[in-house]
Design a protein around this motif. Structure first.
Motif, PDB file in Angstrom:
ATOM      1  N   LEU A   1       4.266  11.870  -5.501  1.00 32.19           N
ATOM      2  CA  LEU A   1       5.194  10.899  -4.917  1.00 32.19           C
ATOM      3  C   LEU A   1       4.590  10.270  -3.667  1.00 32.19           C
ATOM      4  O   LEU A   1       4.730   9.060  -3.432  1.00 32.19           O
ATOM      5  CB  LEU A   1       6.518  11.579  -4.580  1.00 32.19           C
ATOM      6  N   LEU A   2       3.906  11.078  -2.868  1.00 31.16           N
ATOM      7  CA  LEU A   2       3.290  10.545  -1.648  1.00 31.16           C
ATOM      8  C   LEU A   2       2.237   9.495  -1.986  1.00 31.16           C
ATOM      9  O   LEU A   2       2.131   8.464  -1.298  1.00 31.16           O
ATOM     10  CB  LEU A   2       2.671  11.687  -0.851  1.00 31.16           C
ATOM     11  N   ILE A   3       1.473   9.719  -3.045  1.00 29.91           N
ATOM     12  CA  ILE A   3       0.485   8.728  -3.484  1.00 29.91           C
ATOM     13  C   ILE A   3       1.169   7.432  -3.873  1.00 29.91           C
ATOM     14  O   ILE A   3       0.712   6.327  -3.523  1.00 29.91           O
ATOM     15  CB  ILE A   3      -0.339   9.282  -4.666  1.00 29.91           C
ATOM     16  N   VAL A   4       2.293   7.540  -4.563  1.00 30.06           N
ATOM     17  CA  VAL A   4       3.060   6.349  -4.962  1.00 30.06           C
ATOM     18  C   VAL A   4       3.539   5.593  -3.729  1.00 30.06           C
ATOM     19  O   VAL A   4       3.481   4.351  -3.671  1.00 30.06           O
ATOM     20  CB  VAL A   4       4.252   6.759  -5.852  1.00 30.06           C
ATOM     21  N   ILE A   5       3.998   6.311  -2.721  1.00 27.17           N
ATOM     22  CA  ILE A   5       4.482   5.665  -1.499  1.00 27.17           C
ATOM     23  C   ILE A   5       3.337   4.978  -0.761  1.00 27.17           C
ATOM     24  O   ILE A   5       3.499   3.888  -0.198  1.00 27.17           O
ATOM     25  CB  ILE A   5       5.198   6.690  -0.604  1.00 27.17           C
ATOM     26  N   TYR A   6       2.162   5.600  -0.764  1.00 30.91           N
ATOM     27  CA  TYR A   6       0.992   4.952  -0.159  1.00 30.91           C
ATOM     28  C   TYR A   6       0.685   3.630  -0.867  1.00 30.91           C
ATOM     29  O   TYR A   6       0.384   2.619  -0.223  1.00 30.91           O
ATOM     30  CB  TYR A   6      -0.225   5.881  -0.223  1.00 30.91           C
ATOM     31  N   LEU A   7       0.766   3.626  -2.187  1.00 32.40           N
ATOM     32  CA  LEU A   7       0.555   2.390  -2.944  1.00 32.40           C
ATOM     33  C   LEU A   7       1.611   1.351  -2.584  1.00 32.40           C
ATOM     34  O   LEU A   7       1.318   0.152  -2.490  1.00 32.40           O
ATOM     35  CB  LEU A   7       0.590   2.687  -4.446  1.00 32.40           C
ATOM     36  N   ALA A   8       2.849   1.815  -2.386  1.00 30.84           N
ATOM     37  CA  ALA A   8       3.921   0.893  -2.016  1.00 30.84           C
ATOM     38  C   ALA A   8       3.648   0.249  -0.664  1.00 30.84           C
ATOM     39  O   ALA A   8       3.939  -0.945  -0.464  1.00 30.84           O
ATOM     40  CB  ALA A   8       5.263   1.629  -2.003  1.00 30.84           C
ATOM     41  N   PHE A   9       3.075   1.007   0.270  1.00 25.45           N
ATOM     42  CA  PHE A   9       2.759   0.432   1.577  1.00 25.45           C
ATOM     43  C   PHE A   9       1.612  -0.573   1.488  1.00 25.45           C
ATOM     44  O   PHE A   9       1.599  -1.577   2.212  1.00 25.45           O
ATOM     45  CB  PHE A   9       2.433   1.544   2.582  1.00 25.45           C
ATOM     46  N   ILE A  10       0.663  -0.317   0.617  1.00 26.80           N
ATOM     47  CA  ILE A  10      -0.380  -1.321   0.388  1.00 26.80           C
ATOM     48  C   ILE A  10       0.236  -2.598  -0.152  1.00 26.80           C
ATOM     49  O   ILE A  10      -0.114  -3.707   0.264  1.00 26.80           O
ATOM     50  CB  ILE A  10      -1.451  -0.782  -0.582  1.00 26.80           C
ATOM     51  N   SER A  11       1.199  -2.450  -1.061  1.00 25.61           N
ATOM     52  CA  SER A  11       1.857  -3.624  -1.647  1.00 25.61           C
ATOM     53  C   SER A  11       2.633  -4.401  -0.592  1.00 25.61           C
ATOM     54  O   SER A  11       2.787  -5.623  -0.695  1.00 25.61           O
ATOM     55  CB  SER A  11       2.790  -3.199  -2.783  1.00 25.61           C
ATOM     56  N   LEU A  12       3.138  -3.686   0.441  1.00 24.38           N
ATOM     57  CA  LEU A  12       3.835  -4.372   1.530  1.00 24.38           C
ATOM     58  C   LEU A  12       2.890  -5.282   2.302  1.00 24.38           C
ATOM     59  O   LEU A  12       3.274  -6.376   2.740  1.00 24.38           O
ATOM     60  CB  LEU A  12       4.438  -3.349   2.494  1.00 24.38           C
ATOM     61  N   GLY A  13       1.654  -4.832   2.486  1.00 22.89           N
ATOM     62  CA  GLY A  13       0.697  -5.609   3.270  1.00 22.89           C
ATOM     63  C   GLY A  13       0.036  -6.740   2.516  1.00 22.89           C
ATOM     64  O   GLY A  13      -0.385  -7.738   3.125  1.00 22.89           O
ATOM     65  N   LEU A  14      -0.057  -6.615   1.195  1.00 21.20           N
ATOM     66  CA  LEU A  14      -0.786  -7.604   0.395  1.00 21.20           C
ATOM     67  C   LEU A  14      -0.327  -9.049   0.614  1.00 21.20           C
ATOM     68  O   LEU A  14      -1.163  -9.938   0.796  1.00 21.20           O
ATOM     69  CB  LEU A  14      -0.699  -7.242  -1.094  1.00 21.20           C
ATOM     70  N   PRO A  15       0.972  -9.344   0.579  1.00 19.98           N
ATOM     71  CA  PRO A  15       1.368 -10.755   0.691  1.00 19.98           C
ATOM     72  C   PRO A  15       1.322 -11.317   2.107  1.00 19.98           C
ATOM     73  O   PRO A  15       1.358 -12.537   2.283  1.00 19.98           O
ATOM     74  CB  PRO A  15       2.824 -10.758   0.173  1.00 19.98           C
TER      75      PRO A  15
END
Length: 421
Positions: free
Chosen positions: A5-19
């Motif tokens: 789950l923590l890995i998934v949340i890290y990916l979600a934070f990357i997605s926040l920064g992308l745009p």
């Protein structure tokens, strides 16, 4: 399950920064194709910011209804659709319309994830996750530049990031079962406290919250003002060539990213409050080097990087301290309001300094930053005092404990507490 789950949340934070850095990278080409003035980028960013503020304020209600996992998945999907809408737009009006779901998706997921991390994970993860936001924000300009260099096509750049967001949405959807145990546990903890989402007026009455709002307003104003105006100051006041100044201005954001990564290793030992103090003091050192009257250009350049390092831990630490400061039952509503205040600072304070630079002098840039930092140190210390003795009626998640350790304070006897996994 926990680590996955923590890995998934890290990916979600990357997605926040992308745009977040796409518009700035593509706008010099976009405005020509759309036949609008360069200044119209401000209109788009204002629409995005306004929508983000609205969804941040609604995050408590949305999280209560559908949970953090589903809200994260829905928000990333909304952002992906909006980015795809940008990619197919052929008019400025269409860009403005797609900016609405763009901002709505970003604000809701940002507030929800910050609260989830503050409740369930150690302080180091809050710093590292915000560092990963910087990774996402750093990647997207390279993606956009790739398509601009190849065929001058900003549409393809937005499409590429949109596709990445759609893939992340699929990963988040598959991961939904991982969120349920912790969301169920959180719901059980707070059920007796408040079964309905809080009204904003109710949230604003939380002891110490006004200080947190001003502190985050000042921090985001400082960060964005530095990012926007540092290059102009170095060129016009310190007579540094524009290429060198631009490189070091970008290192300011690299300093923030690196600083948050480093903070993750020391946050457990120092705690959120000491980390904030240390960051602000480091910031003052950076500003001192910027304004130091010397002909050596290395001092202001290095000072700018130190400003980034000092700024790094402030935002994550304030977010992580929210359950501690305001109670678990209030943290989602409190974080939503705090983030709305932060976005207001991001939106209005950099243009305010632009007006000051135009009407008076850009030499006031360091003074402007110092004033914002003084506001930060004053409000964070007042917040510490206001919340120090106000913890008798809520559950505290201690930032100094390891993952999954919590400090529960009995409602009737504030001194009777026990550790639990």
């Amino acid at each position: 399950m926990f680590s996955l789950l923590l890995i998934v949340i890290y990916l979600a934070f990357i997605s926040l920064g992308l745009p977040d850095s796409l518009l700035g990278s593509a706008w010099p080409i976009m405005n020509v194709e759309l036949d609008v003035p360069m200044s119209y980028a401000g209109i788009v960013t204002m629409i995005i910011a306004g929508s983000t503020i609205i969804s941040s304020l609604l995050s408590d209600r949305l999280t209560s209804k559908i949970g953090t996992g589903r809200l994260t998945c829905l928000s990333v999907l909304t952002t992906a659709v909006a980015l795809w809408g940008f990619s197919i737009s052929r008019s400025f009006l269409a860009i403005c319309l797609w900016a609405i779901p763009y901002g709505l998706g970003a604000g809701a997921v940002d507030a929800a994830l910050n609260n989830y991390i503050a409740l369930h994970y150690a302080s180091r993860h809050m710093n590292w996750l915000h560092s990963f936001w910087g990774v996402g924000a750093s990647i997207s300009p390279y993606v956009m530049s790739y398509f601009l260099i190849r065929n001058n096509n900003w549409h393809k750049g937005y499409q590429a990031i949109a596709i990445v967001q759609f893939i992340l949405t699929a990963i988040l959807f598959i991961s939904l079962p991982l969120w349920k145990p912790k969301e169920t546990s959180q719901a059980g903890t707070t059920k007796k406290k408040h079964s309905q989402p809080q009204k904003i007026s109710q949230t604003l009455r939380l002891k110490g919250l006004p200080y947190a709002l001003v502190a985050l307003f000042a921090y985001c104003a400082l960060e964005q003002t530095t990012g926007l105006w540092a290059t102009s100051y170095l060129v016009q006041t310190r007579y540094i060539d524009s290429t060198t100044a631009a490189k070091f201005a970008s290192l300011f954001f690299l300093g923030i990213t690196a600083g948050r990564f480093i903070s993750g290793f020391i946050s457990e030992r120092l705690g959120d409050r000491r980390l904030i103090r240390m960051g602000i003091l480091t910031f003052f050192l950076g500003v001192f080097m910027i304004i130091l009257p010397t002909s050596y250009t290395l001092f202001p350049l290095v000072g700018l990087v130190i400003v980034g390092l000092g700024s790094a831990p402030v935002y994550p630490a304030l977010m992580h301290a929210s359950p501690d400061n305001f109670g678990v039952e209030n943290s989602q509503a409190a974080i939503g309001v705090q983030m709305a205040s932060a976005y207001i600072g991001t939106t209005f304070m950099p243009p305010l300094f632009g007006l000051i630079a135009t009407k008076i002098s850009i030499n006031l840039f360091p003074i402007y930053l110092v004033l914002l930092a003084v506001v930060m140190i004053y409000t964070t210390e007042k917040l510490n005092l206001a919340t120090k003795f106000g913890k008798k009626s809520h559950t505290l998640y201690s930032s100094s404990l390891s993952e999954q350790q919590t400090l529960t304070i009995n409602e009737k006897e504030a001194d009777a507490h026990e550790k639990k996994d």
